[in-house]
Design a protein around this motif. Sequence first.
Motif, PDB file in Angstrom:
ATOM      1  N   GLY A  46       7.965 -36.264  30.773  1.00  0.00           N
ATOM      2  CA  GLY A  46       7.297 -37.499  30.389  1.00  0.00           C
ATOM      3  C   GLY A  46       6.351 -37.389  29.212  1.00  0.00           C
ATOM      4  O   GLY A  46       5.667 -38.358  28.874  1.00  0.00           O
ATOM      5  N   ARG A  47       6.292 -36.241  28.566  1.00  0.00           N
ATOM      6  CA  ARG A  47       5.386 -36.066  27.423  1.00  0.00           C
ATOM      7  C   ARG A  47       6.185 -35.841  26.155  1.00  0.00           C
ATOM      8  O   ARG A  47       7.252 -35.223  26.173  1.00  0.00           O
ATOM      9  CB  ARG A  47       4.459 -34.870  27.668  1.00  0.00           C
ATOM     10  CG  ARG A  47       3.557 -35.101  28.887  1.00  0.00           C
ATOM     11  CD  ARG A  47       2.524 -34.038  29.026  1.00  0.00           C
ATOM     12  NE  ARG A  47       1.462 -34.232  28.028  1.00  0.00           N
ATOM     13  CZ  ARG A  47       0.410 -33.434  27.942  1.00  0.00           C
ATOM     14  NH1 ARG A  47       0.274 -32.405  28.773  1.00  0.00           N
ATOM     15  NH2 ARG A  47      -0.516 -33.650  27.029  1.00  0.00           N
ATOM     16  N   VAL A  48       5.626 -36.302  25.035  1.00  0.00           N
ATOM     17  CA  VAL A  48       6.258 -36.097  23.738  1.00  0.00           C
ATOM     18  C   VAL A  48       5.842 -34.719  23.226  1.00  0.00           C
ATOM     19  O   VAL A  48       4.655 -34.423  23.079  1.00  0.00           O
ATOM     20  CB  VAL A  48       5.856 -37.197  22.732  1.00  0.00           C
ATOM     21  CG1 VAL A  48       6.482 -36.926  21.375  1.00  0.00           C
ATOM     22  CG2 VAL A  48       6.273 -38.560  23.263  1.00  0.00           C
ATOM     23  N   VAL A  49       6.845 -33.889  22.973  1.00  0.00           N
ATOM     24  CA  VAL A  49       6.622 -32.512  22.526  1.00  0.00           C
ATOM     25  C   VAL A  49       6.804 -32.450  21.014  1.00  0.00           C
ATOM     26  O   VAL A  49       7.734 -33.044  20.467  1.00  0.00           O
ATOM     27  CB  VAL A  49       7.636 -31.567  23.226  1.00  0.00           C
ATOM     28  CG1 VAL A  49       7.500 -30.141  22.724  1.00  0.00           C
ATOM     29  CG2 VAL A  49       7.468 -31.624  24.742  1.00  0.00           C
ATOM     30  N   THR A  50       5.912 -31.728  20.336  1.00  0.00           N
ATOM     31  CA  THR A  50       6.040 -31.549  18.887  1.00  0.00           C
ATOM     32  C   THR A  50       6.545 -30.155  18.525  1.00  0.00           C
ATOM     33  O   THR A  50       6.998 -29.936  17.414  1.00  0.00           O
ATOM     34  CB  THR A  50       4.689 -31.786  18.186  1.00  0.00           C
ATOM     35  OG1 THR A  50       3.722 -30.864  18.690  1.00  0.00           O
ATOM     36  CG2 THR A  50       4.222 -33.217  18.387  1.00  0.00           C
ATOM     37  N   GLY A  51       6.457 -29.226  19.453  1.00  0.00           N
ATOM     38  CA  GLY A  51       6.934 -27.866  19.217  1.00  0.00           C
ATOM     39  C   GLY A  51       6.624 -26.986  20.401  1.00  0.00           C
ATOM     40  O   GLY A  51       5.970 -27.406  21.369  1.00  0.00           O
ATOM     41  N   ILE A  52       7.106 -25.761  20.313  1.00  0.00           N
ATOM     42  CA  ILE A  52       6.907 -24.778  21.386  1.00  0.00           C
ATOM     43  C   ILE A  52       6.577 -23.433  20.757  1.00  0.00           C
ATOM     44  O   ILE A  52       7.140 -23.060  19.723  1.00  0.00           O
ATOM     45  CB  ILE A  52       8.171 -24.641  22.257  1.00  0.00           C
ATOM     46  CG1 ILE A  52       8.393 -25.914  23.075  1.00  0.00           C
ATOM     47  CG2 ILE A  52       8.092 -23.429  23.175  1.00  0.00           C
ATOM     48  CD1 ILE A  52       9.617 -25.880  23.947  1.00  0.00           C
ATOM     49  N   SER A  53       5.685 -22.706  21.398  1.00  0.00           N
ATOM     50  CA  SER A  53       5.403 -21.318  21.019  1.00  0.00           C
ATOM     51  C   SER A  53       5.924 -20.426  22.130  1.00  0.00           C
ATOM     52  O   SER A  53       5.635 -20.657  23.303  1.00  0.00           O
ATOM     53  CB  SER A  53       3.906 -21.086  20.858  1.00  0.00           C
ATOM     54  OG  SER A  53       3.379 -21.903  19.847  1.00  0.00           O
ATOM     55  N   TYR A  54       6.715 -19.424  21.744  1.00  0.00           N
ATOM     56  CA  TYR A  54       7.212 -18.444  22.704  1.00  0.00           C
ATOM     57  C   TYR A  54       6.515 -17.123  22.453  1.00  0.00           C
ATOM     58  O   TYR A  54       6.443 -16.651  21.313  1.00  0.00           O
ATOM     59  CB  TYR A  54       8.719 -18.236  22.562  1.00  0.00           C
ATOM     60  CG  TYR A  54       9.541 -19.359  23.121  1.00  0.00           C
ATOM     61  CD1 TYR A  54       9.772 -19.470  24.487  1.00  0.00           C
ATOM     62  CD2 TYR A  54      10.093 -20.321  22.281  1.00  0.00           C
ATOM     63  CE1 TYR A  54      10.526 -20.502  25.004  1.00  0.00           C
ATOM     64  CE2 TYR A  54      10.856 -21.357  22.790  1.00  0.00           C
ATOM     65  CZ  TYR A  54      11.068 -21.438  24.147  1.00  0.00           C
ATOM     66  OH  TYR A  54      11.820 -22.463  24.659  1.00  0.00           O
ATOM     67  N   ILE A 134       2.237 -34.368  21.252  1.00  0.00           N
ATOM     68  CA  ILE A 134       1.887 -35.284  20.169  1.00  0.00           C
ATOM     69  C   ILE A 134       0.407 -35.672  20.196  1.00  0.00           C
ATOM     70  O   ILE A 134      -0.195 -35.942  19.164  1.00  0.00           O
ATOM     71  CB  ILE A 134       2.794 -36.538  20.181  1.00  0.00           C
ATOM     72  CG1 ILE A 134       2.705 -37.237  18.832  1.00  0.00           C
ATOM     73  CG2 ILE A 134       2.458 -37.458  21.349  1.00  0.00           C
ATOM     74  CD1 ILE A 134       3.829 -38.207  18.570  1.00  0.00           C
ATOM     75  N   ASP A 135      -0.210 -35.651  21.386  1.00  0.00           N
ATOM     76  CA  ASP A 135      -1.631 -36.010  21.492  1.00  0.00           C
ATOM     77  C   ASP A 135      -2.566 -34.864  21.109  1.00  0.00           C
ATOM     78  O   ASP A 135      -3.775 -34.975  21.206  1.00  0.00           O
ATOM     79  CB  ASP A 135      -1.954 -36.518  22.899  1.00  0.00           C
ATOM     80  CG  ASP A 135      -1.749 -35.470  23.981  1.00  0.00           C
ATOM     81  OD1 ASP A 135      -1.475 -34.285  23.655  1.00  0.00           O
ATOM     82  OD2 ASP A 135      -1.847 -35.834  25.167  1.00  0.00           O
ATOM     83  N   GLY A 136      -1.995 -33.732  20.633  1.00  0.00           N
ATOM     84  CA  GLY A 136      -2.794 -32.590  20.213  1.00  0.00           C
ATOM     85  C   GLY A 136      -3.033 -31.573  21.317  1.00  0.00           C
ATOM     86  O   GLY A 136      -3.504 -30.467  21.065  1.00  0.00           O
TER      87      GLY A 136
END
Length: 175
Positions: A46-54, A134-136
């Motif tokens: 349910g959240r807008v994702v801007t990226g991922i760190s692995y 997206i909300d930081g």
Amino acid sequence: MTDLHTAVIDICEAQLDPSAALAFVSDPRFGGIDMFIGKVREHNLGRVVTGISYDLFEPLALRTFQDIGERARKEIGGPMKLYIAHAKGELRIGEIAVIVAAGTPHRDEAFRACRLAIEAVKHEAPIWKQEHYIDGDSAWSEGCSLCEEHRQEEQRDAEHAAAHGKKTHAHGHEH
């Protein structure tokens, strides 16, 4: 297992390459090739994702990938090539995070080997995922809180099915 390729790719240095996986598992002995490509998606829970760190501990991750390859070889049997590679670092939406490919003489073995390998990578490899929103805000993935419960349920189902000569389905919840 000489027919196993494992890698951790720091995306600051290179990208994961599906064509390299396909080339590795291709073999004149094989009529079945299956590939799983995992990409960073823009929505999760349910959240807008801007990226991922692995982040991962590379020596242990590579050892885990090797163990997964050995397990796949034992379970599938026969000739097989398996390719497992995972990204490390910050990925944007649409970038490839993981590639698993399997080559075998027939499609059924290729499907099973690929499924076994990706599920094992998701559940066993020492890889930590931090989603950025997206909300930081950002949050480290807690992993799959259902995994142990599902693993126990699947073990019971597999034992019951084996006792009655039936097949079971693979791990059934989303990641």
